[in-house]
Motif scaffolding. Structure first.
Motif, PDB file in Angstrom:
ATOM      1  N   PHE A 278      58.406 -76.470 -62.852  1.00  0.00           N
ATOM      2  CA  PHE A 278      59.329 -77.559 -63.428  1.00  0.00           C
ATOM      3  C   PHE A 278      58.946 -77.601 -64.976  1.00  0.00           C
ATOM      4  O   PHE A 278      57.716 -77.846 -65.433  1.00  0.00           O
ATOM      5  N   LEU A 279      59.932 -77.370 -65.882  1.00  0.00           N
ATOM      6  CA  LEU A 279      59.614 -76.868 -67.332  1.00  0.00           C
ATOM      7  C   LEU A 279      60.205 -78.546 -67.911  1.00  0.00           C
ATOM      8  O   LEU A 279      61.524 -78.722 -67.971  1.00  0.00           O
ATOM      9  N   GLN A 280      59.316 -79.421 -68.406  1.00  0.00           N
ATOM     10  CA  GLN A 280      59.807 -80.876 -69.319  1.00  0.00           C
ATOM     11  C   GLN A 280      59.797 -80.470 -70.477  1.00  0.00           C
ATOM     12  O   GLN A 280      58.896 -80.221 -71.455  1.00  0.00           O
ATOM     13  N   ILE A 281      60.979 -80.501 -71.102  1.00  0.00           N
ATOM     14  CA  ILE A 281      61.225 -80.671 -72.428  1.00  0.00           C
ATOM     15  C   ILE A 281      61.144 -81.996 -73.156  1.00  0.00           C
ATOM     16  O   ILE A 281      62.095 -82.729 -72.921  1.00  0.00           O
ATOM     17  N   HIS A 282      60.032 -82.030 -74.130  1.00  0.00           N
ATOM     18  CA  HIS A 282      60.041 -83.370 -74.816  1.00  0.00           C
ATOM     19  C   HIS A 282      60.619 -83.022 -76.183  1.00  0.00           C
ATOM     20  O   HIS A 282      61.421 -84.005 -76.809  1.00  0.00           O
TER      21      HIS A 282
ATOM     22  N   PHE B   3      64.291 -78.098 -64.737  1.00  0.00           N
ATOM     23  CA  PHE B   3      63.916 -78.414 -65.792  1.00  0.00           C
ATOM     24  C   PHE B   3      63.870 -79.996 -65.980  1.00  0.00           C
ATOM     25  O   PHE B   3      64.637 -80.441 -65.058  1.00  0.00           O
ATOM     26  N   GLY B   4      63.156 -80.577 -66.824  1.00  0.00           N
ATOM     27  CA  GLY B   4      63.048 -81.955 -67.031  1.00  0.00           C
ATOM     28  C   GLY B   4      63.356 -82.535 -68.545  1.00  0.00           C
ATOM     29  O   GLY B   4      62.982 -81.604 -69.418  1.00  0.00           O
ATOM     30  N   VAL B   5      63.925 -83.517 -68.557  1.00  0.00           N
ATOM     31  CA  VAL B   5      64.380 -83.936 -69.900  1.00  0.00           C
ATOM     32  C   VAL B   5      64.008 -85.592 -69.996  1.00  0.00           C
ATOM     33  O   VAL B   5      63.994 -86.254 -68.766  1.00  0.00           O
ATOM     34  N   ILE B   6      63.800 -86.094 -71.308  1.00  0.00           N
ATOM     35  CA  ILE B   6      63.265 -87.410 -71.070  1.00  0.00           C
ATOM     36  C   ILE B   6      64.456 -88.421 -71.772  1.00  0.00           C
ATOM     37  O   ILE B   6      64.279 -89.725 -71.737  1.00  0.00           O
ATOM     38  N   ASN B   7      65.713 -87.861 -71.931  1.00  0.00           N
ATOM     39  CA  ASN B   7      66.977 -88.756 -72.195  1.00  0.00           C
ATOM     40  C   ASN B   7      68.055 -88.097 -71.727  1.00  0.00           C
ATOM     41  O   ASN B   7      68.263 -87.098 -71.708  1.00  0.00           O
TER      42      ASN B   7
ATOM     43  N   ASP C 249      72.608 -76.323 -64.083  1.00  0.00           N
ATOM     44  CA  ASP C 249      73.208 -76.910 -62.916  1.00  0.00           C
ATOM     45  C   ASP C 249      72.657 -78.610 -63.052  1.00  0.00           C
ATOM     46  O   ASP C 249      71.226 -78.551 -62.990  1.00  0.00           O
ATOM     47  N   ARG C 250      73.520 -79.232 -62.401  1.00  0.00           N
ATOM     48  CA  ARG C 250      72.482 -80.679 -62.357  1.00  0.00           C
ATOM     49  C   ARG C 250      71.703 -81.000 -61.249  1.00  0.00           C
ATOM     50  O   ARG C 250      70.759 -81.720 -61.272  1.00  0.00           O
ATOM     51  N   ALA C 251      71.662 -79.900 -60.267  1.00  0.00           N
ATOM     52  CA  ALA C 251      70.760 -80.100 -59.244  1.00  0.00           C
ATOM     53  C   ALA C 251      69.471 -79.532 -59.767  1.00  0.00           C
ATOM     54  O   ALA C 251      68.574 -79.963 -59.045  1.00  0.00           O
ATOM     55  N   GLY C 252      69.572 -78.742 -60.589  1.00  0.00           N
ATOM     56  CA  GLY C 252      68.053 -78.403 -61.093  1.00  0.00           C
ATOM     57  C   GLY C 252      67.637 -79.037 -62.672  1.00  0.00           C
ATOM     58  O   GLY C 252      66.650 -78.288 -63.324  1.00  0.00           O
ATOM     59  N   LEU C 253      68.383 -79.923 -62.826  1.00  0.00           N
ATOM     60  CA  LEU C 253      67.868 -80.645 -64.259  1.00  0.00           C
ATOM     61  C   LEU C 253      67.658 -82.244 -63.834  1.00  0.00           C
ATOM     62  O   LEU C 253      68.553 -83.143 -63.288  1.00  0.00           O
ATOM     63  N   HIS C 254      66.587 -82.656 -64.410  1.00  0.00           N
ATOM     64  CA  HIS C 254      65.943 -84.050 -63.921  1.00  0.00           C
ATOM     65  C   HIS C 254      65.720 -84.798 -65.019  1.00  0.00           C
ATOM     66  O   HIS C 254      64.931 -84.684 -66.161  1.00  0.00           O
ATOM     67  N   HIS C 255      66.128 -86.031 -65.140  1.00  0.00           N
ATOM     68  CA  HIS C 255      65.961 -87.066 -66.291  1.00  0.00           C
ATOM     69  C   HIS C 255      64.965 -88.081 -65.831  1.00  0.00           C
ATOM     70  O   HIS C 255      65.000 -88.662 -64.933  1.00  0.00           O
ATOM     71  N   ILE C 256      63.825 -87.825 -66.670  1.00  0.00           N
ATOM     72  CA  ILE C 256      62.503 -88.500 -66.564  1.00  0.00           C
ATOM     73  C   ILE C 256      62.193 -89.254 -67.646  1.00  0.00           C
ATOM     74  O   ILE C 256      61.311 -88.877 -68.413  1.00  0.00           O
TER      75      ILE C 256
END
Length: 469
Positions: free
Chosen positions: A116-120, A142-146, A159-166
């Motif tokens: 799970f790669l979170q990009i700040h 992948f994860g993003v903050i906005n 793909d939206r299934a593998g991209l998470h807004h946190i």
């Protein structure tokens, strides 16, 4: 569930704070471990394994091959959990602060680890020195903050299934008031270039005579420090009402408690915590609004509509010919460093749009042009009338009708949407998806560069090298 975190270091900073809050959020619910290149003095409620080769590159210091470093990480994971972990949560992996980092995490992925790669922060967003030429990892979550970053990555092929807004959790600020006859307006920031310090200095000239702006912390990096020191010297030379490094002399809670309000002039943010935290301390925030960042907050009921979106100043008040040359040169230099093609005619049309009313947004200027404009106001205070005409809100900066209602509305909205419990639920749901649902997608780096290489907001503060003039 077994979750391991990876970050280059645990030194004090924004990403370290986020990581610490994540560990604390799931502590007692999931089993956790942290792998880092430098554990520093950070205290966490879980084991921490220091693997120096995961840290920042050190000049003149050679590092082992990526597979050796990945092997050490796997050993640490297997020592904690003989069957391995369910999720490996990696922070800011697309910034080349460690030139082997992508290879290391790709080796871990090949070994069967769920990433799970979170990009700040994006290297493509004005950070060419931290840009990887190789492809980013594929077929992982992948994860993003906005929401802005989520939209950009969808356009770039995820793909939206593998991209998470946190979105980050918000911890309330506590203010301890003391004796302060002249309450300052607080700019709670480490004054790096993109925080647009010159604009805060300009705003100070429109405040009541009893008010001043207090900037809390100096920057760390050499380029930011050079710009900052020149601003400090220039402000003192011209006797302007700005106080620097207030946070190094007075405890932060005391600064908050004694402040009249808080201000932001930043031209670029990742999450935008500065738009949220002041309200939790019962303080009004005013200044520059970043539309694509603030949209998330406004959708959750937080009122920021009274902030200004741009600060127009007359182009004739600066050396416009030199500014045009510097701006164009910075565009082409940045494009070259990314290997990103640009069309001269497209660049010229963008510059014409930015200056079509014979004005320019102050936040697009580099420090030397910002100083030219402020010097004009110092030499001729009556020129303030023209700036108020261009920016009517300047006639009463930092003032809004019914501030108490706005403060209370925003405080409640923040606690409802960005509190610890909501954060825990989001994070745990994401980990479940990462562990259970494989994805097949990849980031198109050309499309990603194109999204951030936005000529209509191309600021010399972010993209240009510092030039003291």
């Amino acid at each position: 569930m077994k979750v391991a975190f990876v970050h280059y270091h645990l030194k004090t900073g924004g990403v370290t704070t986020v990581l610490k809050r994540q560990v604390e959020a799931i502590h007692g619910f999931f089993d956790t471990l942290v792998l880092t290149g430098d554990r520093a003095t950070c205290e966490l409620p879980c084991p921490v394994v220091e693997i120096p080769e995961l840290g920042y590159d050190q000049p003149g210091v050679s590092t082992p091959a990526a597979d050796m470093v990945a092997g050490r990480a796997l050993e640490a994971l297997n020592e904690k959990w003989p069957g391995g972990c369910d999720v490996l949560h990696v922070h800011n992996p697309t910034l080349a602060k460690n030139r082997q980092f992508l290879q290391i995490i790709k080796k871990l992925q090949q070994a069967g680890v769920n990433l799970f790669l979170q990009i700040h922060d994006f290297a493509e967003d004005g950070r060419p020195d931290l840009y990887f030429n190789e492809d980013y990892p594929a077929d992982c979550h992948f994860g993003v903050i906005n929401a802005r970053d989520a939209d950009i990555l969808i356009e770039a092929g995820l793909d939206r299934a593998g991209l998470h807004h946190i979105p980050n959790a918000v911890q309330g600020l506590a203010g301890n008031g003391g004796r302060c006859p002249k309450k300052p307006i607080l700019y709670p920031v480490r004054a790096i270039r993109r925080k647009n310090l010159g604009e805060a200095i300009l705003l100070s000239m429109f405040l009541d005579n009893e008010q001043h702006i207090a900037v809390t912390q100096p920057p760390n990096s050499p380029m930011d420090t050079a710009s900052y020191r020149d601003w400090v010297d220039w402000v003192r030379q011209h006797h302007l009402r700005v106080d620097f490094e207030a946070g190094t002399r007075v405890a932060f809670p005391v600064l908050i408690g004694n402040s009249a309000s808080m201000v932001t002039t930043s031209i670029s943010e990742g999450f935008g915590l500065a738009f949220l935290e002041p309200w939790t301390a019962g303080k009004l925030l005013w200044g520059r609004r970043l539309g694509k960042i603030c949209a998330d907050f406004e959708e959750n009921g937080i009122r920021l509509d009274y902030l200004y979106d741009q600060f127009n100043v007359p182009l004739a008040w600066i050396d416009a010919r030199t500014f045009s040359r510097d701006w164009h040169l910075s565009v082409f230099n940045a494009a070259d460093r990314y290997g990103h093609p640009v069309v001269v005619d497209r660049v010229n049309r963008a510059f014409a749009r930015l200056t079509r009313s014979e004005t320019i947004d102050f936040g697009l200027l580099s420090e030397k042009f910002q100083r030219q404009l402020i010097a004009r106001l110092i030499a001729d205070p009556s020129a303030k009338v023209e700036l108020v005409r261009l920016n009517p809100w300047l006639s009463h900066p930092g003032e809004v009708s019914n501030p108490s209602a706005i403060i209370e509305n925003n405080r409640r909205a923040i606690m409802q949407n960005y509190g610890a419990e909501q954060y825990r639920r989001r994070l745990m749901a994401i980990y479940d998806q990462v562990a259970q649902y494989p994805v097949c997608h990849q980031i198109d780096k050309r499309a990603l560069r194109e999204s951030f290489f936005d000529l209509d907001r191309f600021s010399l503060l972010q993209w240009g090298a510092y030039d003291p003039g």
